[in-house]
Design a protein around this motif. Structure first.
Motif, PDB file in Angstrom:
ATOM      1  N   GLU A 140       0.824  -1.205   0.000  1.00 15.81           N
ATOM      2  CA  GLU A 140       0.000   0.000   0.000  1.00 15.81           C
ATOM      3  C   GLU A 140       0.861   1.259   0.000  1.00 15.81           C
ATOM      4  O   GLU A 140       0.644   2.178  -0.798  1.00 15.81           O
ATOM      5  CB  GLU A 140      -0.916  -0.014   1.229  1.00 15.81           C
ATOM      6  CG  GLU A 140      -1.843   1.182   1.315  1.00 15.81           C
ATOM      7  CD  GLU A 140      -2.689   1.127   2.589  1.00 15.81           C
ATOM      8  OE1 GLU A 140      -2.836   2.179   3.226  1.00 15.81           O
ATOM      9  OE2 GLU A 140      -3.185   0.027   2.939  1.00 15.81           O
ATOM     10  N   ARG A 141       1.865   1.289   0.873  1.00 16.02           N
ATOM     11  CA  ARG A 141       2.728   2.477   0.962  1.00 16.02           C
ATOM     12  C   ARG A 141       3.607   2.626  -0.284  1.00 16.02           C
ATOM     13  O   ARG A 141       3.851   3.748  -0.725  1.00 16.02           O
ATOM     14  CB  ARG A 141       3.593   2.419   2.218  1.00 16.02           C
ATOM     15  CG  ARG A 141       2.791   2.594   3.493  1.00 16.02           C
ATOM     16  CD  ARG A 141       3.704   2.652   4.696  1.00 16.02           C
ATOM     17  NE  ARG A 141       2.958   2.500   5.933  1.00 16.02           N
ATOM     18  CZ  ARG A 141       3.379   2.959   7.093  1.00 16.02           C
ATOM     19  NH1 ARG A 141       4.529   3.578   7.187  1.00 16.02           N
ATOM     20  NH2 ARG A 141       2.649   2.777   8.175  1.00 16.02           N
ATOM     21  N   ALA A 142       4.067   1.517  -0.827  1.00 13.83           N
ATOM     22  CA  ALA A 142       4.901   1.592  -2.031  1.00 13.83           C
ATOM     23  C   ALA A 142       4.086   2.155  -3.197  1.00 13.83           C
ATOM     24  O   ALA A 142       4.607   2.961  -3.988  1.00 13.83           O
ATOM     25  CB  ALA A 142       5.460   0.223  -2.375  1.00 13.83           C
ATOM     26  N   ASP A 143       2.823   1.750  -3.311  1.00 13.80           N
ATOM     27  CA  ASP A 143       1.959   2.316  -4.350  1.00 13.80           C
ATOM     28  C   ASP A 143       1.780   3.818  -4.151  1.00 13.80           C
ATOM     29  O   ASP A 143       1.823   4.595  -5.108  1.00 13.80           O
ATOM     30  CB  ASP A 143       0.586   1.625  -4.355  1.00 13.80           C
ATOM     31  CG  ASP A 143       0.648   0.206  -4.889  1.00 13.80           C
ATOM     32  OD1 ASP A 143       1.639  -0.132  -5.573  1.00 13.80           O
ATOM     33  OD2 ASP A 143      -0.299  -0.555  -4.619  1.00 13.80           O
ATOM     34  N   GLU A 144       1.566   4.228  -2.907  1.00 14.75           N
ATOM     35  CA  GLU A 144       1.417   5.656  -2.610  1.00 14.75           C
ATOM     36  C   GLU A 144       2.718   6.406  -2.884  1.00 14.75           C
ATOM     37  O   GLU A 144       2.696   7.552  -3.333  1.00 14.75           O
ATOM     38  CB  GLU A 144       0.983   5.853  -1.156  1.00 14.75           C
ATOM     39  CG  GLU A 144      -0.451   5.435  -0.893  1.00 14.75           C
ATOM     40  CD  GLU A 144      -0.861   5.671   0.559  1.00 14.75           C
ATOM     41  OE1 GLU A 144      -0.514   6.745   1.098  1.00 14.75           O
ATOM     42  OE2 GLU A 144      -1.512   4.786   1.131  1.00 14.75           O
TER      43      GLU A 144
END
Length: 187
Positions: free
Chosen positions: A56-60
């Motif tokens: 999730e954070r990598a996508d953001e």
């Protein structure tokens, strides 16, 4: 593995410090997003993020457009208090340019000397083999193949002057920034 550790200071790796309110609305670049992704990857490998949290954070992180977008992704992973690191300035120093050109000239000279040396050694071996039977009995002239390969590398090095100088300059700038960070108070 990455240079970041749970106790390290990843903030100095950004071109501008995302904690600085003055830069929070500035747009960021791919290099800074890569640093953010590195921080997240280190947290995941240390077990501080689950796979889902990391994804999730990598996508953001990939979608982050401003430095202000970085803080929410990192605030529970690394300390956010402390002084903001000063902006990293691009080296426009003529000294860096001269050093990069000098390194290129050295590499170009070395590649030509290496090509000539390899060709001469192979030609000498070929001649010795051809003369070994008491007369000159030339075998297949294989040193030509070696020479073509060796000189192709030298020609490529000579032709890619600007690319090599830019690459060397970037390396020297990173080294200078690293040295500046070591000299900062509290480092």
């Amino acid at each position: 593995m990455s240079e970041i550790s749970p106790t390290g200071d990843p903030w100095t790796r950004f071109s501008r410090d995302p904690r600085d309110p003055a830069v929070s609305t500035l747009r960021t670049g791919d290099v800074d997003r890569a640093v953010l992704t590195d921080v997240l990857g280190e947290a995941f490998s240390d077990g501080r993020l689950t796979r889902e949290e990391y994804d999730e954070r990598a996508d953001e992180a990939v979608r982050a457009r401003t430095y202000g977008d970085f803080l929410p992704l990192m605030q529970d992973l690394v300390p956010t208090s402390g002084a903001a690191a000063p902006p990293v300035r691009r080296g426009d120093s003529p000294d860096l340019q001269r050093a990069a050109v000098k390194a290129y000239e050295r590499k170009r000279r070395d590649s030509w000397v290496e090509a000539v040396t390899i060709t001469l050694i192979c030609t000498g071996i070929w001649l010795a083999i051809s003369l070994a039977g008491g007369g000159f009995d030339p075998h297949f002239p294989w040193p030509i193949i070696v020479a073509v390969i060796a000189f192709a590398d030298s020609i490529e090095t000579t032709a890619s002057r600007e690319k090599y100088i830019e690459k060397e300059r970037a390396k020297l700038e990173r080294k200078a920034r690293k040295q500046e960070r070591k000299e900062l108070p509290g480092s």
